[in-house]
Enzyme design. Structure first.
Site, mmCIF file in Angstrom:
data_model
loop_
_atom_site.group_PDB
_atom_site.id
_atom_site.type_symbol
_atom_site.label_atom_id
_atom_site.label_comp_id
_atom_site.label_asym_id
_atom_site.label_seq_id
_atom_site.Cartn_x
_atom_site.Cartn_y
_atom_site.Cartn_z
ATOM 1 C CB SER A 1 -0.910 0.013 1.236
ATOM 2 O OG SER A 1 -1.527 1.271 1.416
ATOM 3 C CE1 TYR B 1 -4.378 -2.139 4.596
ATOM 4 C CE2 TYR B 1 -3.711 0.097 4.029
ATOM 5 C CZ TYR B 1 -4.090 -1.169 3.646
ATOM 6 O OH TYR B 1 -4.163 -1.494 2.321
#
Length: 350
Positions: free
Chosen positions: A142, A167
């Protein structure tokens, strides 16, 4: 090839599977179908490729009614025995791991979900690939791994040791874990740092979906950091094209890699990390105006402070993606937003 795609009922996974099926690969899709967002949308994505909701149950292989080269299984990544059995029953040539607990803000509310899926689940995938002669593991990372980095555009050669959400930390951990397996066991791995993916069948927790829904319903939208945000919005078709090219290209060892000046994006092991982004950041207020223009209505705006875990700007350097894979995303925000809103109106009949 015979390819496993995890996250098969997800946004990116469902688009990728359609592409792989159409070009003739034998594909097995895997998804836990958790309730992080509307499961009906996930089942609708599965229906597109011939998987009937009524047929789906845990650990059951379901054959597509539309494509003889596609099967689906509901399974959690953290189910180690189930993952091992799936790999033993199938001789996968390639694996694309897109399954993960997503969302920056939700990771602040429910951190353990990210450890279970993104860390425990990923080690199960790595171990299964290692023990079952998988030729190449591609996996989703990501853009959030860049964290506190303010050097623009974000380059895969940048240090990414300062994540600001769990995350992001879980995705950085995936890259570290993958490198370890590439180095110790010669397992080729490629990480994909996605930049703000959007398009038809997108996630309901993402800005474009939330803004479109609210504007069409005449409700206000929350605009974070008082609108002073920039994002490198990347259309789903461009993402899928990049993923397919990565799956097909097994990374080489970098024989020029030097420990005294280490390149974080490559290794003396068969390991690589790419950014996949539009490399054209858009101001949030311009993004909202493009949605307003496509819908034909103005948004009511609630200006809010920057949320914990969010970064004010993203911008992808994709030089190595172009150099190594001859690919660079090109879909404009105006084109992509129109295609999303056309889909949204048709799907929700509004």
């Amino acid at each position: 090839m015979r390819i496993l795609v995890t996250g098969a009922a997800g946004f990116i996974g469902s688009h990728l599977i359609t592409r792989l099926i159409e070009r003739g690969d034998e594909v097995v899709g895997l998804d836990s179908i958790n309730a992080y967002y509307d499961v009906n949308l996930k089942y609708s994505r599965l229906q597109l490729v011939g998987i009937d909701k009524a047929e789906v149950s845990y650990k059951k292989i379901v054959k597509s009614s539309k494509h003889s080269n596609y099967q689906f299984i509901q399974l959690k990544l953290e189910d180690r025995d189930g993952i091992n059995e799936l790999f033993q029953l199938n001789s996968f040539d390639r694996v694309c791991n897109l399954a993960a607990q997503a969302g920056v803000r939700y990771s602040i509310e429910n951190p353990t979900a990210y450890i279970d899926s993104n860390i425990v689940g990923f080690i199960n995938i790595l171990e299964a690939c290692r023990h079952n002669n998988v030729e190449h593991l591609a996996y989703a990372s990501s853009s959030s791994v860049y964290g506190l980095n303010e050097s623009m555009p974000f380059s895969t050669s940048d240090n990414v040791d300062h994540p600001i959400s769990l995350y992001a930390a879980s995705k950085k951990s995936n890259e570290l874990m993958a490198h370890t397996y590439s180095y110790l066991y010669n397992l080729p791995t490629t990480g994909l740092r996605f930049f703000t993916v959007y398009g038809p069948w997108g996630r309901p927790d993402m800005a474009l979906f939330l803004f479109t829904k609210a504007i069409l319903e005449g409700k206000p939208i929350d605009v974070y950091n008082n609108g002073n945000m920039q994002r490198d919005f990347t259309f789903i078709d461009d993402i899928v094209e990049g993923v397919v090219r990565v799956i097909d290209n097994i990374p080489d060892k970098n024989h020029h890699w030097r420990g005294e000046a280490p390149d974080p994006s490559s290794s003396p092991a068969p390991y690589k990390v790419y950014n996949i982004g539009n490399s054209s950041p858009v101001k949030l207020m311009d993004f909202i105006r493009a949605i307003e223009n496509a819908i034909g209505a103005k948004a009511q705006k609630n200006f809010m402070p920057l949320q914990a875990g969010d970064v004010p700007a993203t911008w992808a350097n994709v030089d190595d993606l172009w150099e190594n894979l001859n690919f660079k995303p090109e879909t404009t925000v105006e084109q992509g937003i129109k295609r999303f809103i056309d889909w949204y109106r048709e799907y929700y009949r509004v």
